[in-house]
Structure formats: C-alpha cells, structure tokens
Enzyme design. Structure first.
Site, PDB file in Angstrom:
ATOM      1  N   ASP A  32       0.853  -1.184   0.000  1.00 20.01           N
ATOM      2  CA  ASP A  32       0.000   0.000   0.000  1.00 20.01           C
ATOM      3  C   ASP A  32       0.893   1.239   0.000  1.00 20.01           C
ATOM      4  O   ASP A  32       2.115   1.143   0.095  1.00 20.01           O
ATOM      5  CB  ASP A  32      -0.932  -0.024   1.213  1.00 20.01           C
ATOM      6  N   GLU A  75     -10.361   6.923   4.715  1.00 19.32           N
ATOM      7  CA  GLU A  75      -9.278   6.426   5.556  1.00 19.32           C
ATOM      8  C   GLU A  75      -9.156   7.188   6.864  1.00 19.32           C
ATOM      9  O   GLU A  75     -10.146   7.482   7.527  1.00 19.32           O
ATOM     10  CB  GLU A  75      -7.976   6.407   4.745  1.00 19.32           C
TER      11      GLU A  75
END
Length: 792
Positions: A312, A514
C-alpha cells in the site's frame, strides 16, 4: 487453521450467475500460455532480464511523479493513479485523457531492448472501489457498507463485471478491489469499505466481486475482454485495529485474529484473485509490510495464494528500520511490489545495490519478479503487445455510466436500503405532495462519499456538474412522485408555503476516506437533520429520515423525531434507487451488516452487546410496529471538539480556509494566487503544501473559536526571498526571519501566543510578498501558561 478457513469458504458457496451481454466482453484479450508452460516461460523471461529491469518490475510509482521517458528507461512493472491524481495533472480529466495516458506509458514500456533482454509491458492499477469513480461519468455504485446489506452475491458479481468494463474503457489493467476487511470498530474511517462485521457475510461478497472483475475460473473469458485483474485487500487485520485507528495496532491471539480477519481470503483465493494488497496495520507490534510469518507462511503457505502481493501507499516505509527508499525487509518478508508513489528512484537504486551486495538474495528477487510476470501472463499482457486503445471496450466512452450499468447500480441502491423505523408513513402514498429537505438531498457528492473523483470525496464537488448522468436523491424522488400523480418540492432549509403531506429529510456524514474519517465516538453531531425533523414534528408534518453514512452511528435523537428512518449508507450516483424503496416500487429488503449502537460511549461498538439493532435487522415496509422512545443522553456531545483546527488532512467543524473570496475546503484547491495540494507526512495526504503567488494571502478561521495559543506544525523547504507575514487577529507577525531559519530543517513547530499577538483572535492570515511555498501538517489551539513566549 487453513482447513477451517477453506471449509468456511466452501460452506459460503456463491449463488447465481450472470450473462455478459456485450459481444466484446466474450472475446479474450489474448490467449494465455497453457498452465503447464507457465513456469518455464516465466523462468526464461527472468533469466534474460537485467538486474535493473528485474527491480523495476517491483517498483510502482504514481502518475505525475514520472514521465514516459522514465518509463522507457526504467521499465516499471506497474504504476498507479493515487486518489487525487489524474492524467497530465488533471484529476477531472475526461476519459479520453486517461486512455491517452495509458497508451503513452504502454508504448514507452514496450520499446525494444538491447540484446536478448525481453520486453515486459507495464500495467496500470487504480482504486475503483465502488465503480470506476476516479473518472468523470463513471457509474458510482454504493460503497461496500451498503452492498453488505443486500447479501446478494450475484448482484455484487454483476457490479464487478460492469466496473471492469468501465475500467477497460480507459485502458487500465488492474483494480485494487475488493476490500474484504471485517470491520470490528465502526469508529474506523474505512468502515464503509467493509461489507460487514461478520466474516461469513464478507467472504462470499468479496469473492463474488473478484469473479465479476476477473471472470470465473475455468471460463474462456477469464481475464480477457470485459475483465481486469482484481485485488483482495488489505491482508490482514485492517478492520481490527485498537480503537478503530487507521493503520494502527491489532492485538490478540493470532489464531483468533485469523479466524476473523483472514477468513474472507480463502473464498477470494478460491475465486482466483490474482493479487493481494498488504495492510498498513501492525499485528502484535509488527507491521504487515514486513511480516514474513503472515505474508509468506500464512498467505502463501496455509492459504495457498500463488499471485502477487502488492504494498500500500509507502507502507513499506512504516516497517521498523525502513524508510520509503530503503526497505529490503519487505521484499524478504514476501512483498512483491512496492507502492512507492514519489520516491521511486531512490528505492530502485537502493534495491539494486542491496541485491548486488547480498542483502537481498537473487533467488528472492527472482521469485518476486516471477510472480509479477505470472500475473501479467495470465492477464494476456505478455502475449501480444496491444496498445490499451486497441483493446476491447477501450474508447467506447458510452459504456461509462451506461444505461445498463446505472440500472445495476439503481438495483444495488434499492436492495441496500435498511428500514429501521416506520410508523406507517412508508410507502409514500401515490399522489402525495412531498417536501424534500436537507442540504444532502441534491448532493451526489455527499451521497457518494470518499473515493469519488477525489480521494476524500468532498463537498467542493457539490454542484453536481461533476456528475453528468447521475441522479440525486431529490431528483429520484421528484421523478417518482410525478410518475405517481403527486409532486415534490426541494427546500433545503425546510421552508414551505403550502403544507406538504410528508417531508423527506436527507442528511448525514460529509465525505471522508481512511484516517481522516477516524472518530473517537459514534455520536452524530451535525444537527441540520435533527432540526428539520423537529421542526416538521412541531408543525404536524409526517417525516421520513434518510440517513447518509459510512457506518452505523448514534442517532437516537433523529430516530425519536422521525416517523420513518432509513439507513441509506452511501448510495452513489443512482438516487432513484432510494425513491424506489420509499415509494414501495421495490420492497425494503436490506439487512444490517453491522450492529447499530444504542449508546454513544467511547468503547468498541460492534457486536450484539449494547446493540440497538442487531446484524440482520431490517424492516419490511409492512412492519409498522412502534419503536420505543430512545435515550437521548450522550456525554460525548458535551466533549470539547474545538482544539484541533487542521489534523489528518481535514478541518474541524466550522473551520474554513479562503483565498480572496473563494473557499478552499479542507485546505485543497487554488484561488487568488494560492494553491494548496495534499502531501504525505505520516499518512497519505495528511498535510498540505501551500504555494503563494506574489502578494497572495490565505486565511484560516473558525468563528467563535475561543481562547488558546496556536500551535502549527510546518516545514519550509526553501527560504523566502520576499517578506512573509502572519496576521493573527489584529496583530501582524513577521515570519520572514523565522522561515529563513527553518528552511531545509524538516518539520518544526510554531507557537503563537498573546506575547507576540495580543488578543489572538479567531483567524490566521498568511501573506507572502514574493513567490513562496511552505507546508502545514497540523493547526491546533491549546491553553498555555500565562507569559509563554511565541516560538518558531
């Protein structure tokens, strides 16, 4: 453990199948090599590759940080577009520009090599997490939190098929989806990316999306036309962090953690998922990007995954002892591709050196490269070097947001609506005069949430012009009302001349993604909807509350005030699907995938204990049984929230930034000579780079902010050449010398107290007489001891 998980996946067998109507989607992109030849063919390619080209297969930069010349020189194995990155610097670029960029990079990656070194095409990865929503005109499907309420694997498979086709329109090869997180604390800012808190719900839906994106195993069109590479993410534990903190710590017995958070992966692997993304979080103190026991021993060993593992966003840089440009630990642990958006050159140089000096064995490098090439081979990318624009569906722009795809999305919206309360006002009567209230009613941006055109989403997209072809909830209700012989009027503030028969109040969370969506509690604080519901209650107007959110929240006050209450989640571009349920054209069948909190305390909020509504709850329209009056006491509402002005890339409620007379929501955008863009400090785009044209000013303010010194975490890369000042209230502080001292010294703190800015006030105005830029990470207000000096 593997046997248990595989048995669980088998027991969750996927139901239903669909027919792909487009002839092109049944045409393979290119015939892949027979399985028996895979290893030999890959081994031959790897044997002929130079060390530098091998390492480049493991480097994934983002568009905007490299050029076509860089691609031709280095031959990156893949690249991505970040949530706020579009081709040629335009995040709202038309689809044709996305396809042009895909062609440009593909052509650069397949230029002839010297000698016998093989040519390996690159591949483009994107976060199409609820449709191909980085691209204007694409169909915006409900987020996973809503899809989990449908329990419909066949529907999710069709969503995957439609999304894959729209991705192919723009020439992209690879989707970083599905998210198969099992969210265990709804305070987590990514809860809406999870189908459910129950892995038995998550597993079949995640596998269904894999099949929709890639095609079914054993079928001729798998990874051919109409299909793209899928990614199960994030392995593992992303939904189990302590207190729901994004990228945080997951603790506990490893087998117990696997039974929850690894449980969806056997189903995804059985469905043939070709890639898995490593998670940001730690497991018992160890970051997943450096955890060999889990990335290799569990994922590849126990679960039998044979695809590639991608990192990521700079996740490798969070491993102990690593930086973004130096992390052999991740490759040694089992990572195959480093997602290194901007610092790719430094990482490439370091990895080459580390292979040469033996820090990384050549066998480890070759294994990782082989896994990348094997996935490319299966996707047909190695067989014929066909430009993206010459592939099936590419450039067929009418497929973006097509009528067929929007029909699937509308079906998904309707099936995801969860009716929590109904005193008999639903379904709306034919011929009724409906008032539609609330600022969210005509906002496609708010109905879509994060990961929509921009990474965080945002109400700066709130004029609906960014969403051609989409239908807001208001427009869907208007069309439905008129089709039934009634009428609908939009009144954001709830005012009216003629008393309506019923009021539909649309309200909820503003978009986020997020870590920016992490919360300390689940109390819903915005009182716009509550005020409207109470106003109509006092005026004797029956009400329907339509609540937009990325998670269940404490809304006891709104539930008490409304006659009917619908959890609408984040439905996306097809607001008519909400109207379908409210009018009774489609039955209410949605069932909660998450338990709904009865209280707004600060503890873990998932699970049956203390739930107001359990997983599986959801009323039919015929269920008009009364809901008891709920407790409206909430200590969290009394907590002081005003200290943080700008944290984690988001403004606190009531904080605004302006340049000239133009708002810059969450300190992003450009106006009056000021340009603010997202940059990474500790997490993706948690900070801002602020650039000033000569004479430009930026004001950040919060009305009625109260007292306290200002603490600003900032960075100056290059010293100013002209005066720079900060006006605080009525006092102007010269920052020229402090900024010159701070230049090239990384992040620092500026504390502005009454000693240098008497009165302090409730606004900050930065002004630069020359062209200048500096970075801001956080702005907070806090009490300091009397007489505390200002510091820079």
């Amino acid at each position: 453990m593997r046997a248990i998980l595989l048995a669980t996946a088998a027991a969750m067998g996927l139901a239903g199948c669909t027919t792909v109507s487009s002839e092109a989607r049944n045409t393979p992109r290119a015939a892949s090599a027979p399985v028996s030849d895979e290893d030999a063919r890959v081994a031959d390619l790897v044997a002929r590759m130079s060390l530098e080209r091998k390492v480049a297969q493991l480097i994934q930069p983002q568009i905007g940080s490299f050029t076509a010349e860089d691609m031709e020189r280095y031959r990156f194995g893949s690249y991505l577009n970040g949530g706020n990155r579009g081709p040629y610097g335009d995040e709202f670029a038309p689809a044709s520009e996305w396809l042009r960029h895909a062609d440009e990079m593909h052509v650069a990656s397949v230029q002839p090599m010297e000698g016998d070194e093989p040519v390996i095409p690159t591949m483009w990865g994107t976060d199409a997490v609820h449709g191909h929503t980085n691209v204007v005109r694409a169909t915006i499907f409900p987020h996973n939190v809503g899809l989990g309420a449908t329990r419909d694997a066949d529907l999710i498979r069709r969503i995957g098929e439609a999304t894959a086709v729209e991705i192919e329109v723009t020439g992209i090869d690879w989707n970083f989806s599905p998210t198969v997180a099992v969210a265990q604390d709804d305070r987590w800012g990514r809860t809406y990316e999870s189908y459910s808190e129950d892995p038995a719900i998550v597993a079949p839906l995640g596998a269904a999306l894999v099949e929709g994106l890639q095609g079914r195993k054993g079928e001729a069109d798998r990874l051919g036309a109409g299909h793209v590479i899928a990614t199960a993410k994030h392995f593992f534990g992303d939904g189990g962090t302590d207190q729901g903190v994004d990228q945080g710590e997951v603790t506990g017995d490893i087998e117990a953690l696997k039974a929850i958070h690894a449980a969806p992966y056997p189903a995804a692997i059985a469905a043939g998922v070709e890639s898995v993304m490593a998670s940001f979080n730690s497991i018992n103190g160890r970051k997943m990007h450096g955890n060999k026991e889990l990335l290799t021993d569990v994922l590849r060993g126990e679960l039998g995954f044979d695809g590639l593992v991608v990192g990521d966003w700079n996740g490798h840089g969070q491993v102990a002892g690593c930086t973004n440009t130096d992390c052999p630990q991740s490759l040694l642990a089992g990572l195959d591709i480093y997602m290194v958006p901007d610092e790719w050159k430094g990482l490439h140089d370091t990895l080459v050196r580390q292979v040469r000096d033996g820090t990384i064995p050549m066998t480890v490098l070759d294994e990782a490269v082989s896994r990348v090439l094997r996935v490319k081979m299966r996707a047909g990318l190695l067989d014929e070097f066909v430009k993206p624009s010459d592939r099936p569906n590419a450039g067929e722009y009418e497929l973006l947001g097509s009528r067929e795809h929007r029909a699937i999305a509308r079906e998904a919206v309707a099936k995801s609506q969860v009716l929590l309360k109904n005193d008999g006002v639903l379904p709306l009567a034919e011929g009724a005069n409906i008032l539609v209230a609330g600022s969210a009613a005509d906002s496609i941006a708010q109905a879509s949430g994060g990961w929509t055109l921009t990474w965080q989403g945002g109400l700066e997209l709130d004029n609906n012009e960014h969403f051609p072809g989409a239908t807001s909830i208001w427009k869907g209700l208007k069309d439905a009302a008129e089709a039934g012989g009634g009428s609908a009027v939009l009144s954001a503030d709830g005012s009216y001349t003629d008393k309506p028969d019923v009021a539909v109040v649309v309200f909820g969370e503003e978009p986020y993604a997020e870590f920016a969506g992490d919360r300390k509690d689940l109390a819903f604080r915005d009182e716009e909807g509550l005020g409207l519901l109470r106003k109509f209650e006092a005026e004797g107007v029956p009400t329907v509350a339509v609540f937009l959110s990325g998670r269940p929240m404490w809304v006891n006050r709104e539930l008490n005030a409304a006659d009917a209450f619908v959890a609408s989640w984040l439905p996306g571009s097809e607001g008519a699907g909400v109207a379908d349920v409210l009018t009774g054209a489609v039955p209410a069948t949605g069932k909660l995938g998450f338990s709904w909190p009865a209280t707004c305390d600060y503890g873990p909020l998932n699970g049956p204990e203390g739930a107001l509504f359990m997983v599986g709850y959801g009323r039919a329209l015929t269920d008009t049984s009364p809901l008891r009056r709920l407790d409206e006491n909430c200590d969290a509402l009394l907590a002081h929230e005003g200290a943080e002005w700008f944290v984690n890339g988001r403004f606190a409620d009531g904080v605004i930034a302006t340049a000239g007379s133009t708002d810059l929501p969450d300190l992003r955008g450009s106006a009056a000579g000021v340009t603010a863009i997202g940059i990474d400090r500790n997490a993706q785009e948690d900070s801002r780079e602020i650039a000033f044209a000569p004479g430009a000013s930026l004001t950040i303010a919060q009305e009625g902010a109260g007292s306290g010194a200002y603490r600003i975490v900032y960075r100056v890369k290059r010293r100013p050449t002209q005066p720079v000042s900060l006006t605080v209230g009525d006092v102007t502080v010269d920052l020229t010398h402090p900024f010159s001292v701070a230049a090239e010294k990384d992040w620092r703190e500026m504390v502005i107290t009454g000693q240098c800015a008497a009165g302090l006030g409730d606004s900050l105005t930065f002004t630069s007489q020359g062209a200048f830029s500096f970075d801001i990470a956080t702005i907070t207000r806090e009490e300091v001891a009397e007489g505390t000096d200002c510091s820079f």
